[in-house]
Design a protein around this motif. Structure first.
Motif, PDB file in Angstrom:
ATOM      1  N   THR A   1      -2.880   6.983  10.087  1.00 17.75           N
ATOM      2  CA  THR A   1      -3.263   6.407   8.795  1.00 17.75           C
ATOM      3  C   THR A   1      -3.859   5.018   8.974  1.00 17.75           C
ATOM      4  OG1 THR A   1      -1.396   7.593   7.816  1.00 17.75           O
ATOM      5  CG2 THR A   1      -2.423   5.877   6.484  1.00 17.75           C
TER       6      THR A   1
ATOM      7  N   LEU B   1       0.822  -1.206   0.000  1.00 16.73           N
ATOM      8  CA  LEU B   1       0.000   0.000   0.000  1.00 16.73           C
ATOM      9  C   LEU B   1       0.862   1.263   0.000  1.00 16.73           C
ATOM     10  CD1 LEU B   1      -2.911  -0.817   2.462  1.00 16.73           C
ATOM     11  CD2 LEU B   1      -2.876  -0.892  -0.023  1.00 16.73           C
ATOM     12  N   GLY B   2       2.115   1.109   0.389  1.00 14.30           N
ATOM     13  CA  GLY B   2       2.950   2.293   0.500  1.00 14.30           C
ATOM     14  C   GLY B   2       2.507   3.195   1.626  1.00 14.30           C
ATOM     15  N   MET B   3       1.992   2.591   2.685  1.00  9.55           N
ATOM     16  CA  MET B   3       1.535   3.387   3.835  1.00  9.55           C
ATOM     17  C   MET B   3       2.209   2.863   5.092  1.00  9.55           C
ATOM     18  SD  MET B   3      -2.570   3.436   3.274  1.00  9.55           S
ATOM     19  CE  MET B   3      -3.320   3.630   1.670  1.00  9.55           C
TER      20      MET B   3
ATOM     21  N   PHE C   1      -7.288   5.293  10.329  1.00  2.00           N
ATOM     22  CA  PHE C   1      -8.154   5.798   9.257  1.00  2.00           C
ATOM     23  C   PHE C   1      -8.544   4.661   8.313  1.00  2.00           C
ATOM     24  CE2 PHE C   1      -8.915   7.598   5.101  1.00  2.00           C
ATOM     25  CZ  PHE C   1      -9.716   8.687   5.376  1.00  2.00           C
ATOM     26  N   LEU C   2      -7.559   3.873   7.964  1.00  2.84           N
ATOM     27  CA  LEU C   2      -7.811   2.789   7.019  1.00  2.84           C
ATOM     28  C   LEU C   2      -8.751   1.743   7.610  1.00  2.84           C
ATOM     29  CD1 LEU C   2      -6.806   2.010   4.159  1.00  2.84           C
ATOM     30  CD2 LEU C   2      -5.218   0.463   5.273  1.00  2.84           C
TER      31      LEU C   2
ATOM     32  N   ALA D   1      -8.042   8.356   0.062  1.00  3.31           N
ATOM     33  CA  ALA D   1      -8.210   9.203   1.244  1.00  3.31           C
ATOM     34  C   ALA D   1      -7.105   8.935   2.263  1.00  3.31           C
ATOM     35  CB  ALA D   1      -9.587   8.952   1.866  1.00  3.31           C
ATOM     36  N   ALA D   2      -6.765   7.666   2.429  1.00  2.00           N
ATOM     37  CA  ALA D   2      -5.707   7.336   3.390  1.00  2.00           C
ATOM     38  C   ALA D   2      -4.367   7.895   2.921  1.00  2.00           C
ATOM     39  CB  ALA D   2      -5.619   5.819   3.570  1.00  2.00           C
ATOM     40  N   MET D   3      -4.124   7.802   1.635  1.00  2.00           N
ATOM     41  CA  MET D   3      -2.882   8.341   1.097  1.00  2.00           C
ATOM     42  C   MET D   3      -2.808   9.842   1.339  1.00  2.00           C
ATOM     43  SD  MET D   3      -1.111   5.968  -0.088  1.00  2.00           S
ATOM     44  CE  MET D   3      -0.160   5.749  -1.565  1.00  2.00           C
TER      45      MET D   3
ATOM     46  N   ALA E   1      -4.573  11.641   3.571  1.00  2.00           N
ATOM     47  CA  ALA E   1      -4.562  11.982   4.986  1.00  2.00           C
ATOM     48  C   ALA E   1      -3.203  11.699   5.609  1.00  2.00           C
ATOM     49  CB  ALA E   1      -5.663  11.215   5.718  1.00  2.00           C
TER      50      ALA E   1
END
Lengths: 310, 310
Positions: free
Chosen positions: A60, A43-45, A63-64, B81-83, B85
């Motif tokens: 994050t 996801l690159g998060m 949020f996800l 949105a997660a990206m 935020a």
DNA sequence: TCGATCATGCGTCTATTTTGCATGGTTATC
DNA sequence: GATAACCATGCAAAATAGACGCATGATCGA
């Protein structure tokens, strides 16, 4: 059809530790760790951050997870609609429930399903209500029969679930056979306020039922002993150690020296037994059939109870 | 985070054959076959049925595919949105586009992204518009720059995509240098209706542009030759075989014996160049940045064109 | 300071998935 | 009406991904 790693993340959001997530999902801790790392990579998060000796979700990540609630629900809804439209047969069905609920409602349900749908692989997991919700999130089970509860983790209208009331199971009081009130058929909580009470440990699953019953009538009971299982509690009462509350569904099984009395008075304490499913899945034909069977059994119990009272 | 097998099913719903699905997704045909079989097994649904020498979707399959559109969109939306935020960086970014669009708009975009986000792995795939939509569905690419088209497969307001107009690219006419009109700067389609026309094969990607241009002015051109590449068409014109339409963005590159004229008249034929993304993903910061860069480049082209015309 | 708890990295193994080829069935072509 | 082309699928082999168990390092509580 939601990626298993996202499910794992959702379970982690519930438990807070990798170890607990592993226990709940059935993976090993290192597998969970690897899954979540892989999830962050694709996801690159950055979803997790170190926190003391554990890890916790980043903003994050939270949020996800929160945003994935409607995603899960929508998938469940789609799956249910496709099952219904296509008249298809689900290969696996997981049920969860706790003790008396499992014995009185879940076991007959599983037996019925086993006979009406022989090709369906039914699995029953005994677990307390909070864990049932966890298992629903982890997709280990698809339907849970539990005692309604307002825990700090799951509210009654949690967006992740849909709940259906099956029946209200009144609480009786059990007292030693040589108790002065033992010849009576009913009693009030006020009459018994001064007795030594036997209950579950504070914070345990059903302790809130106990406190709620007494706060409703405005008296404070004296807790003398603690027991985990109903069986133990009954034995304690039989030994004259005190009195206790017992749900009507929990059988006395001819215990020695114990008498069960109906509770009367302005407050009739009861525990509400509900069926819970993942939001969106309620339209599934298998869920619908199961809820129907559960309701029939619940109604049968209520009817038998009425006749008995009569 | 939608299961890869569901994506494969969606691609199959587009292509209709296992082989084409394999080609589009990058798997082998047997892998696709196995995936779809496995999908049916875990869902307990029959999604495919034999049909002649191929397979086709069952009603349940079509239902599931159609119902998964909002699911995909919602996931994309959540991810975007997660990206946004979390100010996270995507690891991979796939771009698609066709010929002139790719050369004039996609290449600069890729170059810019490469410099502003060095850690981002940018991949560019040259493909015609229809295939670009397929690649978006297959999640092989995330953004496509294409010529707007109303194919039988994808409408302009397909619920699976979101499209943004970048610029309108007018069509010029190219004629041999020794043509009577060669000294002019402009011409009308009516003037050239009787000429032998060179175009793409009927049914090919840009042929509809050609027919639309002439139906707008109500004349029927005579199609003399067919060419696949602009380069070939230009060479045909240079050889005096006929005249043709050429988008302004397609360069003549100092071709011999070919003159390019602006088209005037009541209908100004043009092709509309749009950017397309999967629905929901448009809020993603990377998509937003890319659209911005594309728009800047498109505006630069338009400005240069205005100065040139002046 | 010691022990307990927790996450994670690494090596190994297992299970899953993919591939390439061969097969069987179906359609189109000559 | 025979042959060739096409399509999906089964099978064995190979490759890949994933999970496990153990060991390590870090942190917190006693």
């Amino acid at each position: 059809m939601i990626d298993a790693r996202l499910i794992t993340l959702r379970v982690f959001a519930r438990c807070g530790t990798i170890g607990a997530t592993a226990e709940l999902t059935g993976y090993s801790p290192s597998a969970v760790s690897a899954q979540l790392r892989e999830l962050q990579r694709v996801l690159g998060m950055q979803l997790l951050t170190k926190d003391g000796r554990g890890v916790r979700l980043t903003a994050t990540g939270r949020f996800l997870v929160a945003g994935s609630d409607p995603l899960i629900a929508q998938w469940e809804s789609l799956r249910a609609a496709a099952m219904e439209a296509g008249d298809q047969v689900q290969p696996h069905f997981g049920l969860g429930g706790f003790s008396t609920a499992a014995a009185q409602l879940l076991a007959p349900l599983a037996a019925t399903l086993r006979s009406t749908r022989p090709e369906l692989e039914v699995q029953v997991l005994e677990a307390d209500p909070a864990r049932c919700f966890d298992l629903l999130i982890a997709e280990r089970i698809d339907l849970a029969v539990i005692v309604a509860m307002q825990s700090e983790a799951y509210g009654e209208d949690d967006p992740r679930f849909e709940q259906t009331v099956l029946l209200d199971d009144p609480l009786d009081v059990i007292i030693p056979a040589d108790h002065p009130l033992a010849s009576r058929e009913t009693a009030t909580l006020e009459e018994l306020a001064a007795e030594p009470w036997i209950t579950e440990a504070a914070g345990s699953t059903y302790h809130s039922l106990f406190t709620a019953a007494f706060t409703a009538v405005g008296v404070t009971p004296r807790i003398a002993h603690e027991a985990v299982e109903w069986e133990t509690q009954i034995a304690f009462v039989g030994a004259g150690l005190g009195v206790g509350l017992l749900p009507r569904l929990a059988p006395l099984r001819g215990a020695e020296n114990v008498v069960r009395l109906r509770i009367t008075g302005k407050a009739k304490p009861a525990r509400r037994i509900v069926a819970a499913v993942r939001r969106g899945s309620i339209a599934s034909p298998l869920i619908q059939e199961s809820l129907g069977i559960l309701q029939v059994n619940a109604d049968r119990i209520l009817t038998a109870r009425l006749e008995e009272d009569h």
